[in-house]
Scaffold this motif. Structure first.
Motif, mmCIF file in Angstrom:
data_model
loop_
_atom_site.group_PDB
_atom_site.id
_atom_site.type_symbol
_atom_site.label_atom_id
_atom_site.label_comp_id
_atom_site.label_asym_id
_atom_site.label_seq_id
_atom_site.Cartn_x
_atom_site.Cartn_y
_atom_site.Cartn_z
ATOM 1 N N ILE A 352 0.864 -1.175 0.000
ATOM 2 C CA ILE A 352 0.000 0.000 0.000
ATOM 3 C C ILE A 352 0.902 1.228 0.000
ATOM 4 N N LYS A 353 1.078 1.807 -1.175
ATOM 5 C CA LYS A 353 1.954 2.974 -1.344
ATOM 6 C C LYS A 353 3.358 2.661 -0.823
ATOM 7 N N ARG A 354 3.787 3.296 0.272
ATOM 8 C CA ARG A 354 5.150 3.113 0.785
ATOM 9 C C ARG A 354 5.265 1.965 1.783
ATOM 10 N N PHE A 355 4.186 1.271 2.023
ATOM 11 C CA PHE A 355 4.163 0.222 3.030
ATOM 12 C C PHE A 355 3.999 -1.155 2.375
ATOM 13 N N GLU A 356 4.679 -2.134 2.951
ATOM 14 C CA GLU A 356 4.489 -3.524 2.567
ATOM 15 C C GLU A 356 4.179 -4.337 3.816
ATOM 16 N N LEU A 357 3.160 -5.177 3.726
ATOM 17 C CA LEU A 357 2.766 -6.047 4.819
ATOM 18 C C LEU A 357 2.821 -7.492 4.344
ATOM 19 N N ALA A 358 3.299 -8.374 5.189
ATOM 20 C CA ALA A 358 3.386 -9.792 4.823
ATOM 21 C C ALA A 358 3.024 -10.656 6.019
ATOM 22 N N TYR A 359 2.426 -11.794 5.720
ATOM 23 C CA TYR A 359 2.057 -12.765 6.747
ATOM 24 C C TYR A 359 2.452 -14.155 6.271
ATOM 25 N N GLY A 360 3.043 -14.940 7.152
ATOM 26 C CA GLY A 360 3.400 -16.309 6.837
ATOM 27 C C GLY A 360 3.063 -17.243 7.980
ATOM 28 N N ARG A 361 2.633 -18.439 7.642
ATOM 29 C CA ARG A 361 2.311 -19.460 8.642
ATOM 30 C C ARG A 361 2.971 -20.762 8.230
ATOM 31 N N ALA A 362 3.790 -21.305 9.099
ATOM 32 C CA ALA A 362 4.474 -22.573 8.853
ATOM 33 C C ALA A 362 3.894 -23.629 9.772
ATOM 34 N N GLN A 363 3.474 -24.755 9.182
ATOM 35 C CA GLN A 363 2.881 -25.848 9.952
ATOM 36 C C GLN A 363 3.972 -26.861 10.278
ATOM 37 N N TYR A 364 4.263 -27.037 11.565
ATOM 38 C CA TYR A 364 5.307 -27.961 11.960
ATOM 39 C C TYR A 364 4.783 -29.392 12.068
ATOM 40 N N HIS A 365 3.637 -29.539 12.691
ATOM 41 C CA HIS A 365 2.979 -30.843 12.729
ATOM 42 C C HIS A 365 1.501 -30.602 12.947
ATOM 43 N N ALA A 366 0.737 -31.663 13.141
ATOM 44 C CA ALA A 366 -0.721 -31.543 13.151
ATOM 45 C C ALA A 366 -1.233 -30.605 14.235
ATOM 46 N N GLY A 367 -0.507 -30.423 15.311
ATOM 47 C CA GLY A 367 -1.000 -29.597 16.406
ATOM 48 C C GLY A 367 -0.215 -28.348 16.675
ATOM 49 N N MET A 368 0.712 -27.958 15.786
ATOM 50 C CA MET A 368 1.549 -26.817 16.096
ATOM 51 C C MET A 368 1.970 -26.094 14.827
ATOM 52 N N ALA A 369 1.864 -24.760 14.858
ATOM 53 C CA ALA A 369 2.285 -23.920 13.745
ATOM 54 C C ALA A 369 2.811 -22.615 14.305
ATOM 55 N N ALA A 370 3.516 -21.856 13.478
ATOM 56 C CA ALA A 370 4.031 -20.548 13.870
ATOM 57 C C ALA A 370 3.583 -19.514 12.856
ATOM 58 N N ASN A 371 3.157 -18.363 13.342
ATOM 59 C CA ASN A 371 2.725 -17.255 12.506
ATOM 60 C C ASN A 371 3.770 -16.145 12.532
ATOM 61 N N THR A 372 4.029 -15.558 11.377
ATOM 62 C CA THR A 372 5.020 -14.507 11.262
ATOM 63 C C THR A 372 4.408 -13.304 10.561
ATOM 64 N N PHE A 373 4.710 -12.106 11.088
ATOM 65 C CA PHE A 373 4.190 -10.862 10.535
ATOM 66 C C PHE A 373 5.361 -9.938 10.205
ATOM 67 N N SER A 374 5.350 -9.371 8.999
ATOM 68 C CA SER A 374 6.415 -8.475 8.574
ATOM 69 C C SER A 374 5.857 -7.149 8.092
ATOM 70 N N PHE A 375 6.641 -6.108 8.317
ATOM 71 C CA PHE A 375 6.263 -4.751 7.921
ATOM 72 C C PHE A 375 7.482 -4.094 7.284
ATOM 73 N N ASN A 376 7.299 -3.483 6.118
ATOM 74 C CA ASN A 376 8.392 -2.812 5.422
ATOM 75 C C ASN A 376 7.972 -1.393 5.058
ATOM 76 N N LEU A 377 8.834 -0.435 5.376
ATOM 77 C CA LEU A 377 8.561 0.975 5.121
ATOM 78 C C LEU A 377 9.615 1.552 4.208
ATOM 79 N N ASN A 378 9.177 2.164 3.096
ATOM 80 C CA ASN A 378 10.060 2.828 2.152
ATOM 81 C C ASN A 378 10.325 4.246 2.634
ATOM 82 N N LEU A 379 11.569 4.526 3.029
ATOM 83 C CA LEU A 379 11.928 5.833 3.558
ATOM 84 C C LEU A 379 12.545 6.751 2.504
ATOM 85 N N LYS A 380 12.527 6.332 1.270
ATOM 86 C CA LYS A 380 13.077 7.183 0.210
ATOM 87 C C LYS A 380 12.227 8.446 0.075
ATOM 88 N N LYS A 381 12.877 9.553 -0.150
ATOM 89 C CA LYS A 381 12.180 10.835 -0.300
ATOM 90 C C LYS A 381 11.520 10.914 -1.666
#
Length: 381
Positions: A352-381
């Motif tokens: 979204i314009k100067r922002f990037e958002l990302a989400y990832g989910r890795a499934q380790y086994h049937a009862g356990m997973a990890a969620n990851t959230f990333s944010f990127n900001l473009n600071l260029k003038k």
């Protein structure tokens, strides 16, 4: 005499008593530590498998290859969604240099990237990075930090009475440089890695270096990285100092000309071909005399355990869906009687314009997973 009694998370008991994990990760969940203050002896420290699955997966239990896991943890949600091990992804995310410093190019200049992963048992993993060009100096520089917080734990005496608290954490401070000459980028990153467990410390230095080739007219990237060349200087309260999780990877990312897909294929741990560990208590055959013998693994299966596959579905220039599969993680982390989606991952990316958002989910086994959230900001003038 004080004792920091066994700190075993509840999932350890659940899986060690109710289900069996295949491969060498079985019965290695979470911390199980016992310390005695005032006693001149090394702490008993059993590293956790889930906290260390990025380096332990597929390695025989008798090969204790590292005492610090997270220099190989995925620093961004895109990597989590696509399979964690890829070394040829493009984009503006500055944290990608922690995966392969040869990914440092002009697209990452003045980009501030942050990643947050609420991990298992209320632990937390954080990555931050920033990339910049300095005046007339050639190339792109980047700095980054990774921090894994295991939280505050209760210290008890011999009878289990609380007498205080202590903390545990891992960290990595990185400085990277990448320089592009025509279609080839070469990069390197120096990392200070460390771990603290109450008053005990482990630290060392590591070097990553790699190269990436970008096709001048096609959406095609190929490259390699050598990760974690270096040493650990101290092992908590003493004892043998373990090596760093050395890893040699090669990979390719390409987009078929008329398909809305971008595919990534990576081969990892090329420095050690046989990644298989068949627990003799779970996997065995019988010889002609009826004696139990270890089960053998065929050559194709050994080869497949080195491969990770990722797919980006390019729905729109500002929106993508992502899928990933890691065969080694599936074989090592799936339950013996229930594979489920072990080794699979998915996610999404949005700009979204100067922002990037990302989400990832890795499934380790049937009862356990990890969620990851990333944010990127473009600071260029």
């Amino acid at each position: 005499m004080l004792v920091w009694d066994r700190l075993v998370f509840s999932l350890y008991f659940y899986f060690s008593t109710n289900r069996q994990i295949t491969g060498n990760l079985r019965n290695q969940y979470f911390y199980a530590t016992t310390y005695r203050t005032g006693v001149p002896r090394e702490p008993t420290f059993v590293p956790t498998a889930f906290a260390q699955h990025w380096i332990r997966a597929g390695r025989p239990a008798h090969r204790r290859e590292s005492g610090s896991y997270f220099p190989t943890a995925p620093p961004t949600a895109r990597l989590t969604a696509l399979g964690a091990r890829h070394v040829t992804l493009s984009g503006a995310d500055a944290t990608l240099f922690m995966q392969n410093p040869a990914l440092l190019d002009t697209a990452k200049v003045d980009q501030l990237s942050m990643t947050y992963m609420p991990y298992l048992a209320d632990t937390r993993f954080v990555s931050m990075a920033f990339a910049h060009e300095f005046g007339e100096m050639r190339g792109v520089w980047a700095g980054g930090i990774q921090y894994f917080n295991y939280g505050t734990m209760v210290e008890t005496d011999d009878l289990g009475n609380p007498v205080g608290e202590f903390r545990a954490a891992d960290y990595s401070l990185s400085v990277g440089y990448g320089n592009t000459i025509q279609n080839i980028t070469i990069g390197g990153a120096l990392k200070l890695v460390g771990s603290s467990l109450a008053s005990y410390q482990l630290w060392g230095l590591a070097l990553d270096w790699g190269a990436v080739f970008r096709h001048p007219t096609r959406d095609l990237t190929a490259g390699f990285v050598v990760k974690n060349l270096g040493f650990l200087k101290q092992n908590y309260a003493g004892g043998e100092v373990p090596p760093l999780p050395f890893d040699l990877r090669i990979g390719v990312t390409f987009k078929p000309e008329y398909a809305p897909l971008r595919l990534s294929l990576t081969a990892h741990h090329l420095n050690s071909f046989d990644m298989v560990y068949n627990d003799p208590a779970l996997f065995y055959d019988f010889d002609a005399n009826g004696n139990r013998i270890p089960r053998k693994t065929n050559l194709p299966e050994k080869f497949l355990r080195h491969l990770t596959l990722g797919t980006e579905i390019l729905i729109h220039p500002t929106f993508r869906l992502m899928l990933g599969y890691d065969h080694l993680l599936r074989q090592e982390l799936r339950l013996q009687d229930m594979g489920g989606f072990s080794g699979f991952s998915f996610g999404a990316w949005l700009r979204i314009k100067r922002f990037e958002l990302a989400y990832g989910r890795a499934q380790y086994h049937a009862g356990m997973a990890a969620n990851t959230f990333s944010f990127n900001l473009n600071l260029k003038k």
